[in-house]
Design a protein around this motif. Structure first.
Motif, PDB file in Angstrom:
ATOM      1  N   HIS A 253      -3.020   8.182 -12.189  1.00  0.00           N
ATOM      2  CA  HIS A 253      -4.366   8.075 -11.615  1.00  0.00           C
ATOM      3  C   HIS A 253      -5.019   9.450 -11.564  1.00  0.00           C
ATOM      4  O   HIS A 253      -4.343  10.475 -11.474  1.00  0.00           O
TER       5      HIS A 253
ATOM      6  N   TYR B   2      -3.216   3.718  -2.767  1.00  0.00           N
ATOM      7  CA  TYR B   2      -3.248   2.784  -3.875  1.00  0.00           C
ATOM      8  C   TYR B   2      -2.510   1.512  -3.471  1.00  0.00           C
ATOM      9  O   TYR B   2      -1.524   1.560  -2.735  1.00  0.00           O
TER      10      TYR B   2
ATOM     11  N   ASN C 128       0.835  -1.194   0.000  1.00  0.00           N
ATOM     12  CA  ASN C 128       0.000   0.000   0.000  1.00  0.00           C
ATOM     13  C   ASN C 128       0.872   1.248   0.000  1.00  0.00           C
ATOM     14  O   ASN C 128       1.907   1.288   0.672  1.00  0.00           O
TER      15      ASN C 128
ATOM     16  N   SER D 215      -5.048   9.977  -0.789  1.00  0.00           N
ATOM     17  CA  SER D 215      -5.540   8.751  -1.402  1.00  0.00           C
ATOM     18  C   SER D 215      -4.533   7.642  -1.195  1.00  0.00           C
ATOM     19  O   SER D 215      -3.350   7.896  -0.954  1.00  0.00           O
TER      20      SER D 215
END
Length: 350
Positions: free
Chosen positions: A108, A117, A39, A115
């Motif tokens: 993205h 990902y 992550n 955020s």
């Protein structure tokens, strides 16, 4: 039957050996081909003095009607520049060896200030770089990013350029992705451009027209090294903001000026906008005021304090009867050319 058993055992043994050699095994110390999930969290960190600058320059108890109107106009003009909102992010993962080739790349639409990902990439040591808000910037593009140390946010080359239309953010982070371990990486993005404004009191100046330009700012930004370059000296247009009171306000968004120290992005510093004066002007504001008789007066305002990434700098000035523009700040140098003609200095369209 025994012969069949021997053949089956032999086949199974060969298959097992092949898996051990080709797979991500304990007897294979080279894990570069092994892929794993991890992550990565992205957060925009807006380090800016915008609110403080507007409050101290234009929104005090003694502020004029023009000051207050200019403060409101600047807040509206800069609301999508000095923001912790990222529209688009570009993610690159580079080899840390000498050639620094990019091994993985993703893009993205983030549309948030934070955020996360989940990426699936090989176990490896990386240098990771991120840029945000480049897609909708009219002037700056991401170039030469196939290798880590050549990746740059390149500004359009022209004698006269417009203001940036987005607040640019960047980050860089060494990463070591380890096989068999759950990992989370935090990436903080910091602002790479800045803004400046000039508020002009035009009372009694007999002004017919006024144009304002600025110059002395960087042209390129190296992402991995967090370093600005000054390859040439473009003239930067300003936008004439509409005010609800008599007077004028001009603003632009650009790269930082030169600094008295090595110019880098604002990272891990408590007072990023407190600076010493340089011996000479680091950047300029140039005004071209057309009087009622058609003559033009050029005024060059030389600023000795650097304009840094994430910073807003506001100057106030008075337009005089002869077309000169007199700044309120006594530390700003002033050079005036009466009855200025195109070609006397740098050619600027009027």
């Amino acid at each position: 039957m025994d012969l069949i058993r021997h053949i089956l055992k032999y086949i199974l043994a060969v298959m097992a050996a092949a898996l051990l050699v080709q797979g991500c095994s304990l007897i294979d110390e080279d894990l570069s081909d092994c892929e794993t999930d991890y992550n990565i969290n992205y957060e925009l960190r807006l380090v800016t003095n915008m609110t403080t600058e507007l409050q101290t320059q234009l929104e005090t108890e003694v502020s004029t009607e023009v000051d207050v109107a200019a403060g409101a106009a600047l807040r509206e003009y800069l609301k999508d520049i000095f923001t912790d909102h990222a529209h688009d992010v570009d993610l690159s993962f580079y080899d840390v060896s000498a050639d620094s080739l990019r091994l993985h790349h993703e893009a993205h639409i983030m549309d948030a200030n934070q955020s996360s990902y989940t990426l699936y990439i090989p176990v490896h040591r990386y240098m990771h770089t991120t840029v945000a808000n480049v897609l909708e910037n009219n002037l700056v593009t991401l170039q030469k990013d196939e290798r880590c140390h050549t990746g740059t946010l390149h500004q359009e080359i022209a004698d006269t350029i417009s203001a940036h239309t987005t607040g640019l953010f960047t980050a860089r982070l060494p990463m070591e992705v380890i096989e068999g371990i759950d990992q989370t990486f935090d990436v903080k993005l910091y602002m790479a451009n800045c803004a400046a404004a000039l508020v002009v009191d035009t009372t009694g100046s007999h002004i017919k027209n006024l144009k304002v330009y600025m110059t002395g700012f960087a042209t390129d930004f190296d992402i991995c090294d967090s370093l600005y370059h000054y390859r040439y000296t473009p003239i930067v247009r300003t936008d004439n903001l509409k005010l609800t009171a008599p007077g004028m306000c001009f603003a632009t968004v650009t790269y930082p000026s030169r600094d008295v120290r090595e110019t880098k992005t604002v990272i891990e510093t408590t007072d990023p906008f407190i600076s010493e004066d340089a011996e000479k002007g680091l950047w300029q504001i140039r005004t071209y005021l057309t009087l009622e008789d058609g003559t033009v007066t050029e005024t060059k305002l030389s600023v000795t304090k650097p304009l840094r990434a994430g910073q807003l700098k506001v100057f106030k000035a008075k337009a005089l009867f002869n077309g000169a523009v007199q700044p309120d700040d006594p530390e700003v140098g002033v050079s005036v050319a009466l009855d200025w003609q195109t070609g006397q200095t740098h050619e600027i369209p009027l």
